[in-house]
Write a protein that holds these residues in place. Structure first.
Motif, mmCIF file in Angstrom:
data_model
loop_
_atom_site.group_PDB
_atom_site.id
_atom_site.type_symbol
_atom_site.label_atom_id
_atom_site.label_comp_id
_atom_site.label_asym_id
_atom_site.label_seq_id
_atom_site.Cartn_x
_atom_site.Cartn_y
_atom_site.Cartn_z
ATOM 1 N N TYR A 176 73.455 58.165 25.487
ATOM 2 C CA TYR A 176 74.148 58.567 24.278
ATOM 3 C C TYR A 176 73.289 58.503 23.024
ATOM 4 N N TYR A 218 79.394 52.131 23.303
ATOM 5 C CA TYR A 218 79.597 52.335 21.869
ATOM 6 C C TYR A 218 80.110 51.067 21.196
ATOM 7 N N THR A 225 81.122 58.294 17.360
ATOM 8 C CA THR A 225 80.258 58.450 18.522
ATOM 9 C C THR A 225 79.320 59.635 18.363
ATOM 10 N N THR A 281 77.886 53.639 14.724
ATOM 11 C CA THR A 281 77.338 53.101 15.972
ATOM 12 C C THR A 281 75.854 53.424 16.036
#
Length: 139
Positions: A136, A80, A50, A11
C-alpha cells in the motif's frame, strides 16, 4: 460522500512537493476542479486516509473544509491502523500536521518508499499476512 478534512487522520509520514504542485495547478486551472475522491477507512471513531493525503492537504490549503471521499474496499485495514499509529507517534494527527513533512520528489521517494518497504515487511510478520499481500506504499 463529503467528509470534513479536519476529521481525517493521515496514514503517511511525508508529502511530495511535486505531487502537491501538480494538484495545486489543477485547482488553479479551473474554478471547480474535478478531483478524484480520496479513500478512507473507519477504524473506531477515526477516519483514516488510505489514498489521497496530497489531495486532502491541497484542498485544505485551497480553503476547503470538506472533501469528497469513498470507502476503501481494498483491504489492509490492520496495516493502515499501524500506519496511523506511527503517524501519531510522530505527532501527525491531522492533514495540517503534514505541513512540516513536505519533501522534494527524490527525497520523498527515498524516505517514504524505503520506510514503507521496511515497515511493511515487519508488519506482515507481526500481522501474519501472506508474503504476496498487496503493498500500500504507493497510495
Amino acid at each position: 460522500m463529503e467528509v470534513k478534512i479536519k476529521d481525517l487522520h493521515p496514514t503517511q509520514l511525508y508529502l511530495s512537493e511535486k505531487k502537491l504542485q501538480d494538484i495545486q495547478m489543477l485547482y488553479q486551472s479551473v474554478e471547480n476542479p474535478n478531483i478524484n475522491p480520496i479513500s478512507v477507512l473507519a477504524i473506531g471513531d477515526r477516519l483514516l486516509i488510505t489514498d489521497g493525503q496530497h489531495r486532502a492537504y491541497q484542498a485544505l490549503l485551497a480553503g476547503r473544509t470538506t472533501i469528497s471521499a469513498e470507502w476503501d474496499k481494498d483491504g489492509g485495514d490492520e496495516l493502515y491502523h499501524l500506519y496511523a499509529q506511527v503517524c501519531e507517534e510522530r505527532k501527525i494527527y491531522s492533514v495540517l500536521d503534514l505541513k512540516n513533512h513536505i519533501l522534494a520528489q527524490d527525497e520523498y521517494e527515498a524516505k517514504w518508499y524505503n520506510w514503507c518497504d521496511g515497515f511493511n515487511q515487519a508488519a506482515k510478520q507481526l500481522l501474519g499476512v501472506k508474503k504476496d499481500a498487496k503493498d500500500y506504499s504507493d497510495r
